[in-house]
Design an enzyme around this catalytic site. Structure first.
Site, PDB file in Angstrom:
ATOM      1  N   ASP A  62      26.981  36.305  64.498  1.00 54.71           N
ATOM      2  CA  ASP A  62      27.840  37.453  64.770  1.00 54.71           C
ATOM      3  C   ASP A  62      28.501  37.290  66.135  1.00 54.71           C
ATOM      4  O   ASP A  62      28.748  36.158  66.570  1.00 54.71           O
ATOM      5  CB  ASP A  62      26.995  38.736  64.699  1.00 54.71           C
ATOM      6  CG  ASP A  62      27.774  39.918  64.147  1.00 54.71           C
ATOM      7  OD1 ASP A  62      28.727  40.355  64.823  1.00 54.71           O
ATOM      8  OD2 ASP A  62      27.432  40.405  63.055  1.00 54.71           O
ATOM      9  N   HIS A  96      29.145  44.319  68.069  1.00 53.42           N
ATOM     10  CA  HIS A  96      28.860  44.306  66.635  1.00 53.42           C
ATOM     11  C   HIS A  96      27.529  43.610  66.338  1.00 53.42           C
ATOM     12  O   HIS A  96      26.690  44.123  65.587  1.00 53.42           O
ATOM     13  CB  HIS A  96      30.007  43.608  65.898  1.00 53.42           C
ATOM     14  CG  HIS A  96      29.918  43.659  64.410  1.00 53.42           C
ATOM     15  ND1 HIS A  96      29.153  42.795  63.665  1.00 53.42           N
ATOM     16  CD2 HIS A  96      30.521  44.489  63.518  1.00 53.42           C
ATOM     17  CE1 HIS A  96      29.287  43.067  62.378  1.00 53.42           C
ATOM     18  NE2 HIS A  96      30.114  44.094  62.257  1.00 53.42           N
ATOM     19  N   ASN A 187      35.208  45.080  54.055  1.00 53.42           N
ATOM     20  CA  ASN A 187      35.562  46.486  54.248  1.00 53.42           C
ATOM     21  C   ASN A 187      37.041  46.771  54.005  1.00 53.42           C
ATOM     22  O   ASN A 187      37.619  47.644  54.644  1.00 53.42           O
ATOM     23  CB  ASN A 187      35.201  46.913  55.676  1.00 53.42           C
ATOM     24  CG  ASN A 187      33.745  46.671  56.009  1.00 53.42           C
ATOM     25  OD1 ASN A 187      32.884  46.688  55.141  1.00 53.42           O
ATOM     26  ND2 ASN A 187      33.469  46.438  57.280  1.00 53.42           N
ATOM     27  N   SER A 251      28.837  45.669  56.800  1.00 55.38           N
ATOM     28  CA  SER A 251      28.068  44.947  57.813  1.00 55.38           C
ATOM     29  C   SER A 251      26.670  45.536  57.938  1.00 55.38           C
ATOM     30  O   SER A 251      25.668  44.819  57.949  1.00 55.38           O
ATOM     31  CB  SER A 251      28.770  45.040  59.170  1.00 55.38           C
ATOM     32  OG  SER A 251      29.967  44.327  59.184  1.00 55.38           O
TER      33      SER A 251
END
Length: 458
Positions: A62, A96, A187, A251
């Site tokens: 990530d 994130h 998304n 996520s």
């Protein structure tokens, strides 16, 4: 490569089952814990009475994980930044990755304050997803995670596109080394699962809200195998200067499935990655909207994640591959070059071959060798017959006086002789009729999908 999430600073307490969001004041730590509706949704005390994921390493590929966040103290291992800039444990841009790590393995602080993850006994192996120029380094990260002890890899990042050759090979490398790759579906609200979640061998995850309704912005498709909470998700992270965030996205759903996989791997250490996925799939809750439909559903997969049931239900181990689609590459030690192109075809999600891929390959090779040997034998037999026939003809010409040939009715012209009695009728090359007992060249598709009827109503 990061999947866009709607992230906001967590500003106030929960009210009437929903979080009231304001920019200030910053929420207190106990309000943060109360805001984690997933804790009640999954009855964490029950789950933790069976497993906390102790001893399992979960790689988070990530934007890096803040190892100094109070809720992740002691949970973050030294990781990897392909550019050598230390962004694996000191993120410079987005929080994130910190959010994903907290939903997996955070322990909170000060008793009942702060964020807790679903698998607080697990450890996080942070891997930065980009190279020095922030180009996609996820394939390299997958291989590094496999080589450094990860048993689960969470990838809450990706793009809606055809998987690259490097992604195909990297996921296959993880499968070969018994590491479960979990990926977010995306998304964009599109009917295409993002890569690398869509890569054969990975477990793609969609999102639902607290009413078990599929999130309208979640990508969907046949690769989706599970869904999990992904709406109004509270997590650790730097949002507008605060220490906590609230967001929507697949996520978060992927992070919770990765955490559940860690719980199962700690409880059942002898299961393969595919068999871990099997437990997650077989124990999933099938919402009424897809009850009785053919599964996997493109939005829900085989249902909604249920960690406690995944740990406690009586579920046979099943095949080593489980519900994961067969990896499209052998995943050798070397990844394809950057110019390697798109996707290889893969079986539909949830379809299982009757034998393991390695067994299928070796048996297929054996059958090919047998077929070649039979063909060579037939050719040699024809050569011997022709040589003997010509030799006999020359001998008769020497021993007998010349006589005009007499043609028999029905005799074929030279070059078109009818084959001797009992001689097999040869088919065109590549289309030989099989020998008695010899298996057909084309394998029939697997008909019995064990994942159609195994789900339990919650």
């Amino acid at each position: 490569m990061t999947l866009t999430r709607t992230m906001r600073v967590l500003g106030a307490t929960a009210l009437s089952g929903a979080l009231l969001m304001t920019a200030a004041p910053t929420a207190s730590a106990d309000q943060v814990r109360d805001g984690q509706w997933v804790n009640q949704y999954y009855s964490l005390d029950k789950v933790w009475s069976v497993s906390k994921g102790d001893g399992v390493i979960v790689a988070v590929i990530d934007t890096g994980v803040d190892a100094n966040h109070q809720d992740l103290a002691g949970q973050v291992l030294p990781g990897y930044d392909p550019a050598g800039q230390g962004r694996d444990r000191k993120p410079t841009k987005s929080s994130h990755g910190t959010s994903m790590a907290s939903e997996i393995a955070a322990k909170g602080h000060g008793g009942d304050a702060g964020v807790v993850g679903l698998a607080p006994g697990a450890k996080i192996l942070p891997i930065y997803q980009g190279d020095a120029n922030d180009n996609n380094a996820i394939p390299e990260g997958i291989r590094w995670a496999v080589d450094h002890g990860a048993k689960v890899i969470n990838i809450s990042a990706g793009k809606t596109r055809t998987p690259s050759g490097q992604e195909l090979a990297a996921v296959a490398y993880a499968v070969q080394h018994d590491v479960l790759v979990v990926g977010a579906a995306g998304n964009d609200g599109l009917g295409q699962v993002s890569s690398p979640a869509s890569v054969p061998g990975a477990l793609a995850v969609g999102a639902v809200d607290r009413s078990d309704t599929a999130w309208k912005k979640a990508n969907y498709g046949p690769e989706t195998l599970l869904s999990a909470p992904g709406v109004d998700m509270v997590s650790a992270g730097d949002c507008d200067g605060g220490q906590y965030c609230i967001a929507n996205g697949t996520s978060d759903s992927s992070a919770y499935v990765s955490a559940a996989a860690a719980l199962v791997r700690a409880k059942y250490p002898n299961l393969t990655a595919g068999q871990v996925a099997n437990r997650l799939v077989k124990s999933a809750f099938v919402p009424p909207v897809i009850k009785g439909a053919k599964l996997p559903d493109p939005h829900y997969g085989y249902g909604i994640l249920r960690p406690y049931e995944a740990l406690t239900m009586d579920i046979p181990a099943g095949s080593a591959q489980g519900p994961l689609a067969a990896a499209a590459s052998s995943g050798g030690s070397k990844a394809p070059s950057a110019g390697s192109s798109g996707a290889a075809s893969a079986p539909p999600a949830g379809s299982l071959p009757p034998i393991a891929a390695s067994d299928s390959g070796s048996k297929g090779a054996s059958y090919l060798l047998i077929g070649v040997a039979v063909l060579v034998g037939l050719v040699l037999l024809v050569v011997v017959i022709v040589v003997l026939a010509r030799r006999g003809r020359r001998q008769s010409q020497v021993q007998q006086p010349y006589a005009a040939p007499t043609w028999q009715p029905g005799q074929q012209p030279y070059g078109g002789q009818a084959p001797p009695p009992g001689y097999p009728q040869q088919q065109p090359y590549g289309g030989e009729a099989p020998q008695p007992g010899f298996p057909p060249h084309q394998q029939q598709p697997y008909q019995n999908n064990p994942y159609q009827d195994g789900n339990q109503q919650r």
